[in-house]
Write an enzyme that holds these catalytic residues in place. Structure first.
Site, PDB file in Angstrom:
ATOM      1  N   GLY A  77       0.814  -1.217   0.000  1.00 12.80           N
ATOM      2  CA  GLY A  77       0.000   0.000   0.000  1.00 12.80           C
ATOM      3  C   GLY A  77       0.844   1.262   0.000  1.00 12.80           C
ATOM      4  O   GLY A  77       1.943   1.285   0.555  1.00 12.80           O
ATOM      5  N   ARG A 141       1.245  -5.702  -5.039  1.00  7.78           N
ATOM      6  CA  ARG A 141       1.252  -6.630  -3.909  1.00  7.78           C
ATOM      7  C   ARG A 141       1.688  -8.049  -4.282  1.00  7.78           C
ATOM      8  O   ARG A 141       1.425  -8.990  -3.532  1.00  7.78           O
ATOM      9  CB  ARG A 141      -0.148  -6.683  -3.283  1.00  7.78           C
ATOM     10  CG  ARG A 141      -0.564  -5.394  -2.576  1.00  7.78           C
ATOM     11  CD  ARG A 141      -1.714  -5.633  -1.626  1.00  7.78           C
ATOM     12  NE  ARG A 141      -2.175  -4.410  -0.994  1.00  7.78           N
ATOM     13  CZ  ARG A 141      -1.634  -3.871   0.100  1.00  7.78           C
ATOM     14  NH1 ARG A 141      -0.598  -4.459   0.660  1.00  7.78           N
ATOM     15  NH2 ARG A 141      -2.128  -2.766   0.615  1.00  7.78           N
ATOM     16  N   ASP A 172       5.441  -7.861   5.862  1.00  7.81           N
ATOM     17  CA  ASP A 172       5.503  -9.026   4.970  1.00  7.81           C
ATOM     18  C   ASP A 172       6.555  -8.827   3.868  1.00  7.81           C
ATOM     19  O   ASP A 172       7.324  -9.733   3.564  1.00  7.81           O
ATOM     20  CB  ASP A 172       4.133  -9.282   4.319  1.00  7.81           C
ATOM     21  CG  ASP A 172       3.166  -9.941   5.294  1.00  7.81           C
ATOM     22  OD1 ASP A 172       3.626 -10.664   6.198  1.00  7.81           O
ATOM     23  OD2 ASP A 172       1.948  -9.712   5.170  1.00  7.81           O
ATOM     24  N   LYS A 198       8.073   0.685   5.618  1.00  5.54           N
ATOM     25  CA  LYS A 198       6.968   1.517   5.129  1.00  5.54           C
ATOM     26  C   LYS A 198       5.639   0.949   5.590  1.00  5.54           C
ATOM     27  O   LYS A 198       5.470  -0.255   5.570  1.00  5.54           O
ATOM     28  CB  LYS A 198       7.004   1.513   3.595  1.00  5.54           C
ATOM     29  CG  LYS A 198       5.804   2.083   2.946  1.00  5.54           C
ATOM     30  CD  LYS A 198       5.115   1.120   1.964  1.00  5.54           C
ATOM     31  CE  LYS A 198       4.390  -0.018   2.607  1.00  5.54           C
ATOM     32  NZ  LYS A 198       3.525  -0.792   1.725  1.00  5.54           N
ATOM     33  N   THR A 199       4.731   1.703   6.017  1.00  2.00           N
ATOM     34  CA  THR A 199       3.296   1.409   6.090  1.00  2.00           C
ATOM     35  C   THR A 199       2.600   2.472   6.931  1.00  2.00           C
ATOM     36  O   THR A 199       3.083   2.829   8.013  1.00  2.00           O
ATOM     37  CB  THR A 199       2.944   0.000   6.651  1.00  2.00           C
ATOM     38  OG1 THR A 199       1.525  -0.113   6.706  1.00  2.00           O
ATOM     39  CG2 THR A 199       3.499  -0.295   8.030  1.00  2.00           C
ATOM     40  N   ILE A 200       1.485   2.947   6.413  1.00  7.44           N
ATOM     41  CA  ILE A 200       0.702   3.921   7.191  1.00  7.44           C
ATOM     42  C   ILE A 200       0.172   3.269   8.458  1.00  7.44           C
ATOM     43  O   ILE A 200      -0.164   3.952   9.418  1.00  7.44           O
ATOM     44  CB  ILE A 200      -0.492   4.503   6.389  1.00  7.44           C
ATOM     45  CG1 ILE A 200      -1.460   3.400   5.957  1.00  7.44           C
ATOM     46  CG2 ILE A 200      -0.014   5.323   5.214  1.00  7.44           C
ATOM     47  CD1 ILE A 200      -2.848   3.911   5.609  1.00  7.44           C
ATOM     48  N   ASP A 201       0.074   1.918   8.459  1.00 11.29           N
ATOM     49  CA  ASP A 201      -0.572   1.222   9.585  1.00 11.29           C
ATOM     50  C   ASP A 201       0.198   1.373  10.893  1.00 11.29           C
ATOM     51  O   ASP A 201      -0.348   1.148  11.962  1.00 11.29           O
ATOM     52  CB  ASP A 201      -0.714  -0.275   9.267  1.00 11.29           C
ATOM     53  CG  ASP A 201      -1.578  -0.518   8.047  1.00 11.29           C
ATOM     54  OD1 ASP A 201      -2.216   0.442   7.572  1.00 11.29           O
ATOM     55  OD2 ASP A 201      -1.608  -1.658   7.555  1.00 11.29           O
ATOM     56  N   LYS A 238     -26.580  17.277  15.311  1.00 15.11           N
ATOM     57  CA  LYS A 238     -27.649  16.318  14.989  1.00 15.11           C
ATOM     58  C   LYS A 238     -27.169  14.951  14.499  1.00 15.11           C
ATOM     59  O   LYS A 238     -27.982  14.082  14.252  1.00 15.11           O
ATOM     60  CB  LYS A 238     -28.609  16.931  13.977  1.00 15.11           C
ATOM     61  CG  LYS A 238     -27.997  17.278  12.637  1.00 15.11           C
ATOM     62  CD  LYS A 238     -29.069  17.770  11.666  1.00 15.11           C
ATOM     63  CE  LYS A 238     -28.423  18.137  10.341  1.00 15.11           C
ATOM     64  NZ  LYS A 238     -29.359  18.639   9.360  1.00 15.11           N
ATOM     65  N   TYR A 421      -7.779   5.720   1.933  1.00 17.04           N
ATOM     66  CA  TYR A 421      -7.098   6.129   0.705  1.00 17.04           C
ATOM     67  C   TYR A 421      -6.836   7.641   0.688  1.00 17.04           C
ATOM     68  O   TYR A 421      -5.912   8.104   0.036  1.00 17.04           O
ATOM     69  CB  TYR A 421      -7.917   5.685  -0.518  1.00 17.04           C
ATOM     70  CG  TYR A 421      -8.099   4.180  -0.521  1.00 17.04           C
ATOM     71  CD1 TYR A 421      -7.046   3.342  -0.870  1.00 17.04           C
ATOM     72  CD2 TYR A 421      -9.286   3.596  -0.089  1.00 17.04           C
ATOM     73  CE1 TYR A 421      -7.179   1.953  -0.822  1.00 17.04           C
ATOM     74  CE2 TYR A 421      -9.427   2.211  -0.036  1.00 17.04           C
ATOM     75  CZ  TYR A 421      -8.371   1.399  -0.404  1.00 17.04           C
ATOM     76  OH  TYR A 421      -8.480   0.038  -0.330  1.00 17.04           O
TER      77      TYR A 421
HETATM   78  P1  FBP Z   1       0.505  -1.971   3.591  1.00 19.02           P
HETATM   79  O1  FBP Z   1       0.376  -2.882   4.767  1.00 19.02           O
HETATM   80  O2  FBP Z   1       0.917  -2.656   2.369  1.00 19.02           O
HETATM   81  O3  FBP Z   1       1.369  -0.774   3.895  1.00 19.02           O
HETATM   82  O4  FBP Z   1      -0.939  -1.372   3.277  1.00 19.02           O
HETATM   83  C1  FBP Z   1      -1.675  -0.719   4.240  1.00 19.02           C
HETATM   84  C2  FBP Z   1      -3.128  -0.538   3.873  1.00 19.02           C
HETATM   85  O5  FBP Z   1      -3.365   0.811   3.567  1.00 19.02           O
HETATM   86  C3  FBP Z   1      -4.038  -1.027   4.992  1.00 19.02           C
HETATM   87  O6  FBP Z   1      -4.237  -0.031   5.962  1.00 19.02           O
HETATM   88  C4  FBP Z   1      -5.279  -1.416   4.229  1.00 19.02           C
HETATM   89  O7  FBP Z   1      -6.011  -2.416   4.900  1.00 19.02           O
HETATM   90  C5  FBP Z   1      -4.728  -1.966   2.950  1.00 19.02           C
HETATM   91  O8  FBP Z   1      -3.508  -1.313   2.728  1.00 19.02           O
HETATM   92  C6  FBP Z   1      -5.645  -1.746   1.769  1.00 19.02           C
HETATM   93  O9  FBP Z   1      -5.142  -2.436   0.690  1.00 19.02           O
HETATM   94  P2  FBP Z   1      -5.370  -2.041  -0.830  1.00 19.02           P
HETATM   95  O10 FBP Z   1      -4.476  -0.888  -1.120  1.00 19.02           O
HETATM   96  O11 FBP Z   1      -4.908  -3.249  -1.555  1.00 19.02           O
HETATM   97  O12 FBP Z   1      -6.798  -1.707  -0.995  1.00 19.02           O
END
Ligand code: FBP
Length: 548
Positions: A77, A141, A172, A198-201, A238, A421
């Site tokens: 991602g 991916r 991964d 890397k990962t926003i998570d 509301k 996104y």
């Molecule tokens: P990565 O683990 O590859 O960094 O991706 C993070 C992520 O944005 C998750 O938060 C989300 O569940 C997933 O990718 C969404 O995947 P896709 O981009 O395939 O819709």
């Protein structure tokens, strides 16, 4: 390329860097390392890359390096700052030897195997400095796990005289990078492999990797949006806004956004699991907060929901795990069935009694979403499950019952949102722009030193950038054995939210107050130019983790 005014101004931004990376750099070896768990098994699986020392860089005279070609891959991602990893890597390689060349494999790891690449020239790289997105070379991916892929990748690299690969990815992808490093070392192929976190998570972190890049910017974007929604809620008075946030299994994004915006409710999946809560427990908690606020005349509020929540509710976790196995073995049969109703019936038949009961109790829309295709790592695609809508429906039903019993006298109108996104390709904050550029430079230094099986690491991140500590961490040091697709595998340990750590404690200490009293914070948009106390903020997670 048509550029916005901000993009043009940002091209001239010079990322701040650790002192040790500013001039010539020498490497200092630390102690030998061990994996976080399962040492004997992991050593056996990675005989050539296990136990290597932690490395740090210091200013000092470096030996001249012969020219070399390097390949780079963006994996998984998108995360803000990826382009700066590439520009840092590019500049670092040129500093080592102006003859060095950088190639980008297109569309993720698949590009390596399919031989899709471009040369990353100075002109091209310059256009992407400090911009969001991964569009300079694209991402994907595809999982590198077959020997055939390793061999094809090696042949493609050899044809370009590439002797080092940088894989920018999450847990991964970095696990796979290490498998690749081990494979090439074992066969004495001249090919180094270096990972970048890397990962926003935010779930790729440990003692040596303080945060993954992109988490900072993504959380700031979501917090801006949550703040805007809260201001709207507090103006119109509301709606209850149910906001699902990306983050896969981990709730780091939800927790960070809660610390930045102080919403009324934040569900933390890791806590739900630790307390063995049922879906009804979660719904009851939210409904009680709605009822309490209604007593004060506040028929509005915000609820943050981590996207992985359903996987942490014990009964749902069991159901998902059964579905994963069942769908893996019956994919063709399920795909042949035309209607979702037929699919649900087929699937329900094959579940255990306990899971069947849960499955048939779910709204059809959610049951359908749970049956959707898995990602290439075999995970359910939690971003596709509309938990925010499920929760609104269930809270509404609960409040209806409470109204009948005289326990709720207010009004409830839910508005669902899903933020993910929106934040993944934002222009990197100064923090991510600086951090990523340093990570890229660090990767180039590791390559220059002939290292393989390492992840680039930049630490001490709550200090000013010139005091950051750059170096390399052996990937095997972060590994443990986990069950994946019914098999035990050596993987980088995923970092979920720890309930004893300061960020969660900070939230837990305040949540009752935030639930009932309206104490929203409106962080506003990321600032790129201006005073450092506004532009160079780290996340609250990092700040509290480092006791600041
Ligand atoms: P990565 O683990 O590859 O960094 O991706 C993070 C992520 O944005 C998750 O938060 C989300 O569940 C997933 O990718 C969404 O995947 P896709 O981009 O395939 O819709």
């Amino acid at each position: 390329m048509i550029k916005s005014a901000l993009q043009i101004a940002r091209e001239n931004y010079v990322p701040k860097m650790p002192k040790s990376l500013q001039g010539t750099v020498k490497v200092v070896e630390g102690k030998k390392t061990e994996s976080v768990a399962d040492q004997a098994e992991i050593e056996k699986m990675f005989p050539h890359t296990y136990g290597m020392p932690v490395l740090s860089f210091e200013a000092g005279a470096a030996a001249d390096k012969p020219a070399m070609n390097v390949g780079v891959i963006l994996s998984g991602g998108q995360a803000p700052g990826g382009h700066n990893v590439i520009s840092g890597l590019f500049d670092g390689l040129k500093k080592l030897n102006p003859e060095n060349k950088l190639y980008g494999f297109l569309g993720g790891p698949g590009g390596l195997v399919d031989n899709q690449y471009i040369e990353l020239t100075a002109d091209l790289v310059d256009h992407y400095r400090n911009t969001g997105g991964f569009d300079i070379i694209g991402s994907g991916r595809t999982k590198l796990e077959e020997e055939e892929q390793y061999e094809q990748g090696l042949a493609n690299c050899k044809a370009l005289n590439i002797t080092a690969l940088v894989i920018i990815g999450g847990d991964d992808s970095n696990t796979n990078a290490c498998v690749l490093a081990e494979y090439y070392k074992n066969k004495e192929a001249e090919m180094q492999v270096i990972g970048v976190p890397k990962t926003i998570d935010g779930d790729l972190k440990n003692e040596m990797i303080e945060t993954s890049f992109g988490f900072d910017t993504a959380c700031k974007v979501y917090s801006e949006l949550i703040g805007n929604i809260q201001r709207d809620a507090n103006s119109a008075k509301k709606y209850w806004h149910f906001i699902k946030l990306m983050g896969r299994s981990a709730s780091h994004i939800g927790l960070e956004c809660a610390l930045q915006t102080q919403p009324n409710v934040t569900i933390i999946s890791e806590e739900v699991e630790a307390k063995q809560q049922t879906l009804d427990d979660v719904i009851t908690y939210v409904a009680n907060v709605v009822a309490k606020r209604a007593e004060n005349g506040d028929n509005f509020g915000t609820v943050l929901i981590p996207e992985g929540l359903v996987e942490f509710i014990p009964a749902m976790k069991k159901l998902i795990s059964e579905l994963n196995d069942m769908l893996a073995h019956n994919e063709e049969a399920v795909n042949k069935l035309e209607s979702n109703k037929e699919k649900r019936e087929f699937v329900a038949e094959k579940l255990s009694d306990e899971s069947r009961e849960v499955f048939v109790s779910l709204p059809n829309s959610i049951a359908n979403q749970l049956m959707l295709d898995r990602d290439p790592h075999g995970n359910v695609q939690v971003s596709l499950i509309e938990t925010e809508k499920l929760l609104i429906d269930m809270v509404k039903a609960k409040l209806k019952k409470m109204k009948k019993a005289g326990d709720f006298k207010g009004k409830f109108k839910g508005q669902p949102h899903f933020f993910g996104y929106e934040g993944r390709c934002a222009a990197p904050s100064n923090f991510d722009a600086d951090y990523c550029y340093s990570l890229g430079c660090t990767a180039s230094m590791l390559i220059g030193e002939g290292k393989t099986g390492y992840m680039a690491s930049v630490r001490n991140l709550t200090a000013s950038a010139d005091e950051w500590i750059a170096g390399g961490v052996p990937v095997t040091m972060m590994m443990n054995m986990e069950r994946r697709h019914g098999q035990m595998k050596a993987v980088i340990q995923k970092a979920l939210v720890k309930l004893n750590d300061a960020p969660f404690q900070k939230y837990a200490d305040n949540r009752e107050e935030w639930a009932i009293n309206t104490q929203y914070i409106y962080p506003g948009p990321i600032q790129y130019f201006g005073p450092t106390e506004v532009c160079d903020l780290t996340t609250k997670t990092l700040k509290y983790e480092q006791g600041k």
